[in-house]
Design a protein around this motif. Structure first.
Motif, PDB file in Angstrom:
ATOM      1  N   VAL A 224       0.849  -1.195   0.000  1.00  0.00           N
ATOM      2  CA  VAL A 224       0.000   0.000   0.000  1.00  0.00           C
ATOM      3  C   VAL A 224       0.884   1.245   0.000  1.00  0.00           C
ATOM      4  O   VAL A 224       0.996   1.964  -0.977  1.00  0.00           O
ATOM      5  CB  VAL A 224      -0.956   0.014   1.214  1.00  0.00           C
ATOM      6  CG1 VAL A 224      -1.831   1.277   1.183  1.00  0.00           C
ATOM      7  CG2 VAL A 224      -1.833  -1.227   1.221  1.00  0.00           C
ATOM      8  N   ASP A 225       1.531   1.510   1.146  1.00  0.00           N
ATOM      9  CA  ASP A 225       2.387   2.691   1.293  1.00  0.00           C
ATOM     10  C   ASP A 225       3.300   2.484   2.493  1.00  0.00           C
ATOM     11  O   ASP A 225       2.893   1.881   3.494  1.00  0.00           O
ATOM     12  CB  ASP A 225       1.540   3.954   1.490  1.00  0.00           C
ATOM     13  CG  ASP A 225       2.387   5.213   1.536  1.00  0.00           C
ATOM     14  OD1 ASP A 225       3.111   5.470   0.569  1.00  0.00           O
ATOM     15  OD2 ASP A 225       2.320   5.931   2.548  1.00  0.00           O
ATOM     16  N   ASN A 226       4.512   2.996   2.410  1.00  0.00           N
ATOM     17  CA  ASN A 226       5.506   2.784   3.456  1.00  0.00           C
ATOM     18  C   ASN A 226       4.980   3.174   4.840  1.00  0.00           C
ATOM     19  O   ASN A 226       4.506   4.294   5.047  1.00  0.00           O
ATOM     20  CB  ASN A 226       6.765   3.598   3.133  1.00  0.00           C
ATOM     21  CG  ASN A 226       7.860   3.389   4.147  1.00  0.00           C
ATOM     22  OD1 ASN A 226       8.181   2.252   4.492  1.00  0.00           O
ATOM     23  ND2 ASN A 226       8.432   4.475   4.638  1.00  0.00           N
ATOM     24  N   ASP A 227       5.088   2.232   5.778  1.00  0.00           N
ATOM     25  CA  ASP A 227       4.785   2.461   7.197  1.00  0.00           C
ATOM     26  C   ASP A 227       3.350   2.899   7.463  1.00  0.00           C
ATOM     27  O   ASP A 227       3.070   3.527   8.493  1.00  0.00           O
ATOM     28  CB  ASP A 227       5.752   3.489   7.802  1.00  0.00           C
ATOM     29  CG  ASP A 227       7.163   2.947   7.964  1.00  0.00           C
ATOM     30  OD1 ASP A 227       7.349   1.723   7.855  1.00  0.00           O
ATOM     31  OD2 ASP A 227       8.087   3.752   8.193  1.00  0.00           O
ATOM     32  N   TYR A 228       2.415   2.575   6.572  1.00  0.00           N
ATOM     33  CA  TYR A 228       1.041   2.971   6.863  1.00  0.00           C
ATOM     34  C   TYR A 228       0.506   2.170   8.049  1.00  0.00           C
ATOM     35  O   TYR A 228       0.971   1.063   8.351  1.00  0.00           O
ATOM     36  CB  TYR A 228       0.155   2.807   5.632  1.00  0.00           C
ATOM     37  CG  TYR A 228      -0.460   1.436   5.421  1.00  0.00           C
ATOM     38  CD1 TYR A 228      -1.745   1.147   5.871  1.00  0.00           C
ATOM     39  CD2 TYR A 228       0.234   0.424   4.747  1.00  0.00           C
ATOM     40  CE1 TYR A 228      -2.323  -0.103   5.659  1.00  0.00           C
ATOM     41  CE2 TYR A 228      -0.333  -0.815   4.532  1.00  0.00           C
ATOM     42  CZ  TYR A 228      -1.603  -1.076   4.995  1.00  0.00           C
ATOM     43  OH  TYR A 228      -2.167  -2.320   4.791  1.00  0.00           O
ATOM     44  N   ALA A 229      -0.467   2.737   8.726  1.00  0.00           N
ATOM     45  CA  ALA A 229      -1.064   2.109   9.894  1.00  0.00           C
ATOM     46  C   ALA A 229      -2.573   2.261   9.800  1.00  0.00           C
ATOM     47  O   ALA A 229      -3.106   3.362   9.984  1.00  0.00           O
ATOM     48  CB  ALA A 229      -0.553   2.754  11.184  1.00  0.00           C
TER      49      ALA A 229
END
Length: 499
Positions: A224-229
Protein backbone atom coordinates in the motif's frame (compact mmCIF):
# COMPACT_ATOMS: atom_id res chain seq x y z
CA UNK A 1 -0.91 -35.17 -30.46
CA UNK A 2 -3.18 -37.20 -28.16
CA UNK A 3 -2.86 -34.58 -25.35
CA UNK A 4 -3.69 -31.72 -27.76
CA UNK A 5 -6.73 -33.64 -29.02
CA UNK A 6 -7.94 -34.21 -25.47
CA UNK A 7 -7.56 -30.53 -24.54
CA UNK A 8 -9.27 -29.41 -27.73
CA UNK A 9 -12.24 -31.67 -27.03
CA UNK A 10 -12.31 -30.40 -23.47
CA UNK A 11 -12.32 -26.83 -24.77
CA UNK A 12 -15.55 -27.31 -26.70
CA UNK A 13 -17.23 -29.19 -23.85
CA UNK A 14 -16.38 -26.60 -21.25
CA UNK A 15 -17.08 -23.56 -23.39
CA UNK A 16 -20.72 -24.65 -23.43
CA UNK A 17 -20.75 -24.32 -19.61
CA UNK A 18 -20.54 -20.53 -19.86
CA UNK A 19 -23.33 -19.43 -22.20
CA UNK A 20 -23.07 -15.93 -23.56
CA UNK A 21 -19.28 -15.76 -23.33
CA UNK A 22 -17.18 -15.87 -26.44
CA UNK A 23 -13.76 -17.47 -26.44
CA UNK A 24 -11.43 -14.71 -27.66
CA UNK A 25 -8.59 -15.01 -30.13
CA UNK A 26 -5.39 -13.75 -28.57
CA UNK A 27 -2.63 -12.03 -30.49
CA UNK A 28 -0.15 -13.62 -28.05
CA UNK A 29 -0.26 -16.04 -25.14
CA UNK A 30 -2.38 -14.39 -22.39
CA UNK A 31 -0.64 -16.26 -19.55
CA UNK A 32 2.32 -13.88 -19.46
CA UNK A 33 2.20 -13.60 -15.65
CA UNK A 34 2.47 -17.33 -15.10
CA UNK A 35 0.52 -19.47 -12.64
CA UNK A 36 0.48 -19.93 -8.89
CA UNK A 37 -1.13 -21.98 -6.13
CA UNK A 38 -1.66 -21.23 -2.48
CA UNK A 39 -3.26 -21.96 0.89
CA UNK A 40 -3.09 -25.76 0.55
CA UNK A 41 -5.68 -27.86 2.36
CA UNK A 42 -5.81 -31.65 2.80
CA UNK A 43 -8.17 -31.95 -0.17
CA UNK A 44 -6.99 -29.17 -2.47
CA UNK A 45 -5.55 -25.68 -2.92
CA UNK A 46 -6.19 -22.35 -4.63
CA UNK A 47 -5.03 -22.12 -8.26
CA UNK A 48 -4.30 -18.68 -9.71
CA UNK A 49 -3.56 -16.99 -13.00
CA UNK A 50 -4.35 -13.70 -14.72
CA UNK A 51 -5.03 -13.16 -18.40
CA UNK A 52 -3.20 -10.39 -20.24
CA UNK A 53 -3.94 -8.99 -23.68
CA UNK A 54 -4.81 -5.89 -25.66
CA UNK A 55 -8.48 -4.88 -25.68
CA UNK A 56 -9.35 -7.59 -23.16
CA UNK A 57 -12.62 -6.21 -21.76
CA UNK A 58 -15.32 -8.90 -21.65
CA UNK A 59 -15.41 -11.93 -19.31
CA UNK A 60 -13.37 -14.83 -20.68
CA UNK A 61 -14.02 -18.55 -20.02
CA UNK A 62 -10.88 -20.20 -18.66
CA UNK A 63 -10.52 -23.95 -18.43
CA UNK A 64 -8.40 -25.64 -15.76
CA UNK A 65 -7.19 -29.16 -15.19
CA UNK A 66 -5.45 -30.83 -12.25
CA UNK A 67 -3.43 -33.94 -12.96
CA UNK A 68 -1.43 -36.55 -11.09
CA UNK A 69 1.53 -36.30 -13.47
CA UNK A 70 3.87 -33.45 -14.46
CA UNK A 71 2.71 -33.49 -18.12
CA UNK A 72 -0.93 -32.91 -17.13
CA UNK A 73 -2.13 -35.98 -19.04
CA UNK A 74 -3.63 -37.95 -16.12
CA UNK A 75 -6.40 -35.51 -15.27
CA UNK A 76 -8.12 -35.99 -11.91
CA UNK A 77 -10.10 -32.71 -11.71
CA UNK A 78 -11.22 -30.23 -14.32
CA UNK A 79 -13.58 -27.31 -14.72
CA UNK A 80 -14.25 -23.93 -16.21
CA UNK A 81 -14.37 -20.51 -14.61
CA UNK A 82 -14.69 -16.92 -15.76
CA UNK A 83 -11.89 -14.36 -15.83
CA UNK A 84 -13.82 -11.14 -15.26
CA UNK A 85 -12.69 -7.59 -16.08
CA UNK A 86 -13.69 -6.26 -12.65
CA UNK A 87 -10.90 -8.43 -11.16
CA UNK A 88 -8.38 -7.67 -13.93
CA UNK A 89 -9.19 -11.03 -15.58
CA UNK A 90 -7.62 -12.87 -12.66
CA UNK A 91 -8.68 -16.41 -11.80
CA UNK A 92 -8.97 -17.95 -8.31
CA UNK A 93 -10.00 -21.61 -8.51
CA UNK A 94 -10.60 -23.44 -5.23
CA UNK A 95 -9.95 -27.08 -6.04
CA UNK A 96 -11.28 -29.74 -3.65
CA UNK A 97 -11.65 -33.52 -3.66
CA UNK A 98 -7.93 -34.28 -4.02
CA UNK A 99 -5.89 -36.77 -2.00
CA UNK A 100 -4.00 -35.43 1.01
CA UNK A 101 -0.26 -34.82 1.23
CA UNK A 102 0.78 -35.40 -2.36
CA UNK A 103 1.88 -33.34 -5.36
CA UNK A 104 -0.42 -32.39 -8.23
CA UNK A 105 0.15 -30.45 -11.45
CA UNK A 106 -2.24 -27.96 -13.02
CA UNK A 107 -2.74 -25.90 -16.17
CA UNK A 108 -5.13 -23.29 -17.55
CA UNK A 109 -6.44 -22.89 -21.10
CA UNK A 110 -8.11 -19.86 -22.72
CA UNK A 111 -9.18 -20.32 -26.31
CA UNK A 112 -6.33 -22.18 -27.96
CA UNK A 113 -3.71 -20.81 -25.58
CA UNK A 114 -2.26 -22.83 -22.71
CA UNK A 115 -0.57 -21.66 -19.54
CA UNK A 116 2.66 -23.09 -18.14
CA UNK A 117 2.22 -26.13 -15.94
CA UNK A 118 2.42 -25.46 -12.22
CA UNK A 119 3.00 -27.85 -9.33
CA UNK A 120 1.13 -27.71 -6.05
CA UNK A 121 0.93 -30.00 -3.04
CA UNK A 122 -1.97 -30.75 -0.75
CA UNK A 123 -1.57 -30.57 3.01
CA UNK A 124 -1.73 -33.71 5.17
CA UNK A 125 -5.02 -34.64 6.79
CA UNK A 126 -5.72 -33.08 10.17
CA UNK A 127 -4.86 -36.20 12.18
CA UNK A 128 -1.90 -37.28 10.05
CA UNK A 129 1.31 -38.01 11.95
CA UNK A 130 3.55 -36.08 9.56
CA UNK A 131 7.24 -36.90 9.91
CA UNK A 132 8.60 -33.72 8.30
CA UNK A 133 7.72 -30.40 6.68
CA UNK A 134 10.18 -28.40 4.59
CA UNK A 135 9.44 -24.79 3.72
CA UNK A 136 11.21 -21.52 2.98
CA UNK A 137 10.13 -18.03 3.97
CA UNK A 138 11.02 -14.77 2.26
CA UNK A 139 10.04 -11.11 2.03
CA UNK A 140 10.88 -7.72 0.56
CA UNK A 141 11.52 -8.10 -3.19
CA UNK A 142 12.11 -4.51 -4.35
CA UNK A 143 12.24 -4.77 -8.14
CA UNK A 144 14.63 -1.87 -8.64
CA UNK A 145 17.34 -2.85 -6.16
CA UNK A 146 18.28 -6.31 -7.39
CA UNK A 147 17.66 -9.50 -9.33
CA UNK A 148 15.50 -12.33 -8.02
CA UNK A 149 18.39 -14.82 -8.06
CA UNK A 150 17.29 -16.15 -4.67
CA UNK A 151 14.31 -17.82 -6.35
CA UNK A 152 16.61 -19.71 -8.71
CA UNK A 153 18.13 -21.32 -5.64
CA UNK A 154 14.85 -21.74 -3.79
CA UNK A 155 13.37 -23.92 -6.53
CA UNK A 156 16.39 -26.23 -6.21
CA UNK A 157 15.55 -26.91 -2.56
CA UNK A 158 13.28 -29.82 -1.64
CA UNK A 159 10.35 -27.73 -0.35
CA UNK A 160 6.71 -28.48 0.39
CA UNK A 161 5.74 -24.84 0.79
CA UNK A 162 6.87 -21.21 0.42
CA UNK A 163 5.75 -18.51 2.88
CA UNK A 164 5.96 -14.86 1.81
CA UNK A 165 5.84 -12.34 4.66
CA UNK A 166 5.24 -9.05 2.88
CA UNK A 167 6.51 -6.28 0.61
CA UNK A 168 5.73 -8.24 -2.54
CA UNK A 169 5.77 -4.95 -4.47
CA UNK A 170 7.07 -1.46 -3.67
CA UNK A 171 5.00 1.63 -4.30
CA UNK A 172 7.67 4.25 -5.05
CA UNK A 173 8.39 5.78 -8.44
CA UNK A 174 11.53 5.05 -10.47
CA UNK A 175 14.90 6.05 -9.08
CA UNK A 176 18.11 6.64 -11.00
CA UNK A 177 21.10 4.36 -10.60
CA UNK A 178 19.17 1.22 -9.74
CA UNK A 179 19.56 -2.30 -11.16
CA UNK A 180 16.09 -2.18 -12.74
CA UNK A 181 13.44 0.50 -13.06
CA UNK A 182 9.88 0.87 -11.86
CA UNK A 183 7.31 1.44 -14.58
CA UNK A 184 5.51 4.54 -13.28
CA UNK A 185 5.60 7.34 -10.71
CA UNK A 186 4.45 6.47 -7.18
CA UNK A 187 1.35 4.33 -7.48
CA UNK A 188 -2.03 5.60 -6.24
CA UNK A 189 -4.90 4.25 -8.35
CA UNK A 190 -6.16 0.74 -9.05
CA UNK A 191 -4.66 0.79 -12.54
CA UNK A 192 -1.33 1.95 -11.03
CA UNK A 193 -1.24 -0.96 -8.59
CA UNK A 194 -2.26 -3.43 -11.28
CA UNK A 195 0.54 -2.22 -13.54
CA UNK A 196 3.07 -2.54 -10.74
CA UNK A 197 2.03 -6.14 -10.04
CA UNK A 198 2.26 -6.81 -13.77
CA UNK A 199 5.87 -5.62 -13.70
CA UNK A 200 6.83 -7.77 -10.72
CA UNK A 201 4.84 -10.81 -11.81
CA UNK A 202 6.50 -10.66 -15.21
CA UNK A 203 9.84 -11.67 -13.69
CA UNK A 204 10.63 -15.21 -14.85
CA UNK A 205 12.45 -16.22 -11.66
CA UNK A 206 9.49 -15.21 -9.53
CA UNK A 207 7.15 -17.06 -11.89
CA UNK A 208 9.19 -20.25 -11.53
CA UNK A 209 9.01 -20.02 -7.74
CA UNK A 210 5.22 -19.64 -7.86
CA UNK A 211 4.91 -22.60 -10.22
CA UNK A 212 7.23 -24.72 -8.06
CA UNK A 213 5.23 -25.00 -4.82
CA UNK A 214 2.14 -23.59 -3.07
CA UNK A 215 2.59 -20.24 -1.32
CA UNK A 216 1.11 -18.84 1.88
CA UNK A 217 1.13 -15.05 1.57
CA UNK A 218 0.63 -12.06 3.79
CA UNK A 219 1.39 -8.38 3.27
CA UNK A 220 3.36 -5.68 5.06
CA UNK A 221 3.31 -1.97 4.23
CA UNK A 222 4.71 -1.45 0.72
CA UNK A 223 1.79 -3.26 -0.89
CA UNK A 224 0.00 0.00 0.00
CA UNK A 225 2.39 2.69 1.29
CA UNK A 226 5.51 2.78 3.46
CA UNK A 227 4.79 2.46 7.20
CA UNK A 228 1.04 2.97 6.86
CA UNK A 229 -1.06 2.11 9.89
CA UNK A 230 -4.72 1.17 9.38
CA UNK A 231 -6.31 4.33 7.95
CA UNK A 232 -3.30 6.53 8.73
CA UNK A 233 -0.52 7.61 6.38
CA UNK A 234 2.32 9.69 7.78
CA UNK A 235 2.90 11.96 4.78
CA UNK A 236 -0.14 14.14 5.29
CA UNK A 237 -2.67 12.49 2.96
CA UNK A 238 -6.19 13.01 4.29
CA UNK A 239 -7.99 9.94 5.61
CA UNK A 240 -10.63 9.70 2.87
CA UNK A 241 -8.07 9.92 0.07
CA UNK A 242 -5.82 7.41 1.77
CA UNK A 243 -8.64 4.92 2.27
CA UNK A 244 -9.43 5.16 -1.44
CA UNK A 245 -5.79 4.39 -2.13
CA UNK A 246 -5.83 1.50 0.36
CA UNK A 247 -8.97 0.05 -1.24
CA UNK A 248 -7.28 0.09 -4.65
CA UNK A 249 -4.15 -1.52 -3.22
CA UNK A 250 -6.12 -4.24 -1.43
CA UNK A 251 -8.08 -5.07 -4.56
CA UNK A 252 -4.92 -5.35 -6.66
CA UNK A 253 -3.33 -7.54 -3.97
CA UNK A 254 -6.26 -9.95 -4.06
CA UNK A 255 -6.23 -9.98 -7.86
CA UNK A 256 -2.58 -11.07 -7.95
CA UNK A 257 -2.33 -13.53 -5.03
CA UNK A 258 -3.51 -17.17 -4.74
CA UNK A 259 -6.11 -16.33 -2.10
CA UNK A 260 -9.50 -17.91 -1.54
CA UNK A 261 -12.70 -16.35 -2.88
CA UNK A 262 -13.91 -15.76 0.68
CA UNK A 263 -10.93 -13.48 1.26
CA UNK A 264 -11.91 -11.15 -1.56
CA UNK A 265 -11.67 -7.46 -0.71
CA UNK A 266 -14.78 -5.55 0.32
CA UNK A 267 -14.17 -1.84 -0.10
CA UNK A 268 -11.27 -0.92 2.16
CA UNK A 269 -11.12 -4.31 3.92
CA UNK A 270 -9.59 -7.69 3.06
CA UNK A 271 -9.61 -10.76 5.33
CA UNK A 272 -5.97 -11.83 5.44
CA UNK A 273 -5.33 -13.31 8.89
CA UNK A 274 -6.10 -17.02 8.82
CA UNK A 275 -4.90 -20.46 9.94
CA UNK A 276 -3.50 -23.38 7.94
CA UNK A 277 -2.57 -26.78 9.36
CA UNK A 278 -0.06 -29.44 8.31
CA UNK A 279 -1.32 -32.59 9.99
CA UNK A 280 -0.56 -32.62 13.69
CA UNK A 281 2.96 -31.35 13.05
CA UNK A 282 2.53 -27.61 12.37
CA UNK A 283 -0.12 -24.94 12.38
CA UNK A 284 0.45 -21.58 10.67
CA UNK A 285 -1.23 -18.57 12.27
CA UNK A 286 -0.92 -15.96 9.50
CA UNK A 287 -1.01 -12.42 10.93
CA UNK A 288 -1.96 -9.01 9.55
CA UNK A 289 -0.10 -6.28 11.46
CA UNK A 290 -1.10 -3.40 9.13
CA UNK A 291 -4.84 -3.27 8.61
CA UNK A 292 -5.91 -2.93 12.26
CA UNK A 293 -3.01 -1.22 14.06
CA UNK A 294 -2.97 2.14 15.80
CA UNK A 295 -0.67 4.82 14.32
CA UNK A 296 2.98 4.52 15.34
CA UNK A 297 3.69 6.27 18.68
CA UNK A 298 6.35 8.64 19.97
CA UNK A 299 6.31 10.92 16.93
CA UNK A 300 6.17 8.42 14.09
CA UNK A 301 7.53 5.20 12.66
CA UNK A 302 11.27 5.86 13.04
CA UNK A 303 13.72 4.58 15.64
CA UNK A 304 13.08 6.57 18.82
CA UNK A 305 13.63 6.45 22.57
CA UNK A 306 10.92 4.68 24.52
CA UNK A 307 7.99 6.95 25.38
CA UNK A 308 4.87 6.50 27.49
CA UNK A 309 2.67 6.35 24.40
CA UNK A 310 4.32 3.13 23.17
CA UNK A 311 3.31 1.47 26.45
CA UNK A 312 -0.30 2.67 26.46
CA UNK A 313 -2.40 -0.43 27.28
CA UNK A 314 -5.09 0.66 24.80
CA UNK A 315 -2.73 0.65 21.80
CA UNK A 316 -2.77 -2.37 19.48
CA UNK A 317 -0.88 -3.72 16.48
CA UNK A 318 -3.40 -6.51 15.72
CA UNK A 319 -6.76 -5.10 16.79
CA UNK A 320 -9.02 -6.71 19.39
CA UNK A 321 -10.67 -9.28 17.09
CA UNK A 322 -7.42 -10.57 15.60
CA UNK A 323 -5.75 -10.71 19.01
CA UNK A 324 -8.56 -12.88 20.38
CA UNK A 325 -8.45 -15.03 17.23
CA UNK A 326 -4.69 -15.58 17.67
CA UNK A 327 -4.79 -16.44 21.36
CA UNK A 328 -7.84 -18.70 20.98
CA UNK A 329 -6.15 -20.49 18.09
CA UNK A 330 -2.93 -21.02 20.03
CA UNK A 331 -4.88 -22.25 23.03
CA UNK A 332 -6.83 -24.78 20.99
CA UNK A 333 -4.00 -25.93 18.74
CA UNK A 334 -3.06 -29.60 18.82
CA UNK A 335 -0.02 -29.07 16.59
CA UNK A 336 3.51 -29.85 17.72
CA UNK A 337 4.76 -26.51 16.32
CA UNK A 338 2.77 -23.25 16.26
CA UNK A 339 4.08 -20.87 13.62
CA UNK A 340 3.23 -17.16 13.81
CA UNK A 341 3.72 -15.86 10.24
CA UNK A 342 4.39 -12.23 11.10
CA UNK A 343 5.48 -9.06 9.28
CA UNK A 344 7.57 -6.94 11.68
CA UNK A 345 10.08 -7.82 14.40
CA UNK A 346 8.32 -9.12 17.50
CA UNK A 347 11.23 -9.16 19.95
CA UNK A 348 12.71 -5.86 21.23
CA UNK A 349 16.03 -4.96 19.65
CA UNK A 350 17.48 -1.62 20.71
CA UNK A 351 19.68 0.82 18.82
CA UNK A 352 21.50 3.93 19.89
CA UNK A 353 19.75 7.22 19.08
CA UNK A 354 22.24 9.85 20.15
CA UNK A 355 22.94 9.26 23.85
CA UNK A 356 19.72 7.27 24.37
CA UNK A 357 18.48 3.79 23.52
CA UNK A 358 15.81 3.69 20.83
CA UNK A 359 13.42 1.18 19.33
CA UNK A 360 11.69 1.11 15.96
CA UNK A 361 8.15 2.37 16.52
CA UNK A 362 6.94 0.53 13.40
CA UNK A 363 7.67 -2.87 14.99
CA UNK A 364 6.03 -4.58 17.97
CA UNK A 365 8.21 -2.36 20.20
CA UNK A 366 5.88 0.52 19.33
CA UNK A 367 2.97 -1.55 20.66
CA UNK A 368 4.26 -2.81 24.00
CA UNK A 369 0.82 -3.75 25.34
CA UNK A 370 0.15 -5.98 22.33
CA UNK A 371 3.48 -7.75 22.77
CA UNK A 372 2.92 -8.14 26.52
CA UNK A 373 -0.49 -9.67 25.85
CA UNK A 374 1.07 -12.34 23.65
CA UNK A 375 4.02 -12.93 26.00
CA UNK A 376 1.74 -13.21 29.04
CA UNK A 377 -0.37 -15.75 27.17
CA UNK A 378 2.72 -17.78 26.18
CA UNK A 379 3.86 -17.75 29.81
CA UNK A 380 0.53 -18.74 31.34
CA UNK A 381 -1.03 -21.06 28.75
CA UNK A 382 2.21 -22.48 27.31
CA UNK A 383 1.09 -23.47 23.79
CA UNK A 384 3.27 -26.08 22.17
CA UNK A 385 6.51 -24.77 20.61
CA UNK A 386 5.71 -21.20 19.44
CA UNK A 387 7.93 -20.05 16.57
CA UNK A 388 7.62 -16.53 15.12
CA UNK A 389 8.82 -16.05 11.53
CA UNK A 390 9.29 -12.47 10.39
CA UNK A 391 10.34 -10.34 7.40
CA UNK A 392 10.50 -6.56 6.83
CA UNK A 393 14.00 -5.49 7.98
CA UNK A 394 16.21 -6.69 5.08
CA UNK A 395 18.46 -8.64 7.46
CA UNK A 396 18.67 -11.94 9.32
CA UNK A 397 18.12 -12.12 13.09
CA UNK A 398 17.52 -14.95 15.58
CA UNK A 399 15.92 -14.30 18.98
CA UNK A 400 15.05 -16.21 22.10
CA UNK A 401 11.68 -14.97 23.34
CA UNK A 402 12.37 -14.46 27.06
CA UNK A 403 9.98 -13.58 29.86
CA UNK A 404 12.61 -11.02 30.94
CA UNK A 405 14.35 -9.73 27.83
CA UNK A 406 17.48 -8.58 29.66
CA UNK A 407 18.04 -11.75 31.68
CA UNK A 408 19.68 -14.62 29.77
CA UNK A 409 18.50 -17.01 32.51
CA UNK A 410 14.87 -15.95 32.19
CA UNK A 411 12.19 -18.44 31.15
CA UNK A 412 12.16 -19.20 27.42
CA UNK A 413 8.69 -18.82 25.91
CA UNK A 414 9.52 -19.36 22.21
CA UNK A 415 11.85 -18.28 19.43
CA UNK A 416 11.78 -15.82 16.54
CA UNK A 417 13.52 -16.17 13.18
CA UNK A 418 13.73 -12.96 11.15
CA UNK A 419 14.55 -13.43 7.46
CA UNK A 420 16.36 -11.05 5.16
CA UNK A 421 15.09 -9.62 1.89
CA UNK A 422 15.09 -11.15 -1.58
CA UNK A 423 16.54 -7.89 -3.00
CA UNK A 424 15.60 -4.86 -0.91
CA UNK A 425 18.59 -2.72 0.19
CA UNK A 426 20.83 -4.13 -2.53
CA UNK A 427 23.85 -6.36 -2.06
CA UNK A 428 24.06 -6.11 1.72
CA UNK A 429 26.90 -7.17 4.00
CA UNK A 430 27.73 -9.99 6.37
CA UNK A 431 27.70 -7.78 9.47
CA UNK A 432 27.45 -4.13 10.39
CA UNK A 433 30.12 -2.33 12.40
CA UNK A 434 27.81 -2.27 15.43
CA UNK A 435 26.87 -5.97 15.29
CA UNK A 436 29.07 -7.12 18.23
CA UNK A 437 27.70 -4.28 20.35
CA UNK A 438 24.11 -5.09 19.45
CA UNK A 439 24.60 -8.75 20.35
CA UNK A 440 26.13 -7.77 23.67
CA UNK A 441 23.40 -5.27 24.57
CA UNK A 442 20.54 -7.62 23.61
CA UNK A 443 21.17 -10.99 25.32
CA UNK A 444 18.08 -12.49 23.70
CA UNK A 445 19.52 -11.70 20.23
CA UNK A 446 21.57 -14.68 19.07
CA UNK A 447 22.45 -13.87 15.45
CA UNK A 448 22.57 -11.02 12.96
CA UNK A 449 23.49 -10.86 9.27
CA UNK A 450 22.60 -8.36 6.52
CA UNK A 451 23.05 -10.27 3.26
CA UNK A 452 20.23 -11.10 0.85
CA UNK A 453 18.51 -14.48 0.57
CA UNK A 454 15.82 -16.50 2.33
CA UNK A 455 15.31 -18.83 5.29
CA UNK A 456 14.85 -22.59 4.95
CA UNK A 457 13.10 -24.54 7.71
CA UNK A 458 12.95 -28.30 8.24
CA UNK A 459 10.39 -29.32 10.85
CA UNK A 460 10.05 -32.77 12.45
CA UNK A 461 8.26 -33.95 15.60
CA UNK A 462 11.56 -33.84 17.48
CA UNK A 463 13.14 -30.58 16.28
CA UNK A 464 12.93 -27.45 14.15
CA UNK A 465 16.00 -26.64 12.03
CA UNK A 466 16.49 -23.22 10.44
CA UNK A 467 19.11 -22.40 7.81
CA UNK A 468 19.90 -18.81 6.86
CA UNK A 469 20.57 -19.05 3.12
CA UNK A 470 22.49 -16.02 1.84
CA UNK A 471 24.03 -14.62 -1.35
CA UNK A 472 26.99 -12.22 -1.73
CA UNK A 473 25.23 -9.95 -4.25
CA UNK A 474 21.95 -9.30 -6.09
CA UNK A 475 22.97 -6.37 -8.31
CA UNK A 476 24.34 -8.71 -10.98
CA UNK A 477 23.39 -12.22 -12.09
CA UNK A 478 24.92 -15.49 -11.00
CA UNK A 479 25.14 -15.13 -7.22
CA UNK A 480 25.86 -18.41 -5.42
CA UNK A 481 23.98 -19.48 -2.31
CA UNK A 482 25.39 -20.67 1.00
CA UNK A 483 24.25 -21.32 4.56
CA UNK A 484 25.46 -18.51 6.82
CA UNK A 485 24.09 -19.95 10.07
CA UNK A 486 21.99 -22.86 11.26
CA UNK A 487 19.87 -23.12 14.41
CA UNK A 488 18.00 -25.99 16.01
CA UNK A 489 15.07 -25.83 18.43
CA UNK A 490 14.28 -29.07 20.21
CA UNK A 491 10.69 -30.05 20.88
CA UNK A 492 9.64 -28.64 24.25
CA UNK A 493 12.79 -26.58 24.91
CA UNK A 494 11.81 -23.27 23.22
CA UNK A 495 15.41 -22.00 22.98
CA UNK A 496 17.86 -21.60 20.11
CA UNK A 497 20.85 -23.88 19.73
CA UNK A 498 23.38 -22.98 17.04
CA UNK A 499 24.22 -26.01 14.92
Amino acid sequence: MRRRTFLSALSFALADALPGQETPKFASNPFQLGVASGDPAPDGAVLWTRLMGENLKAPVPVRWVVASDDKCTKVVKQGVTSAAPDLAHSVHVEVSGLAANRPYWYRFTAGKEESPIGRTRTAPSAAAGLDHLRFAFASCQHYETGLYTAYDHMVQEDLDLIVFLGDYIYENGPRDGQVRRHNSPEIMSLSDYRNRYTLYRGDEKLQRAHAYAPWIVTWDDHEVDNDYANDHQENGMDRTTFLERRAAAYQAYYEHMPLRIGQKHHGTALQLYRRLSYGNLAQFHVLDTRQFRDPQPCGGSGTRPVCAESQDPKRTILGAAQTKWLLDGLDQSKARWNVLANQVIFAPADFKVGPEIGFSMDKWSGYEASRNTVMDFLSKRKPQNPVVITGDVHSNWAFDLKRNWQDPKSEALGVEFVGTSITSSGDGMDARPDTPKQLAENPHLRFFNAQRGYVKCTVTPKEWQTEYRVMPFVTKPGAPISTRAKFVVEDGRKVLQQA
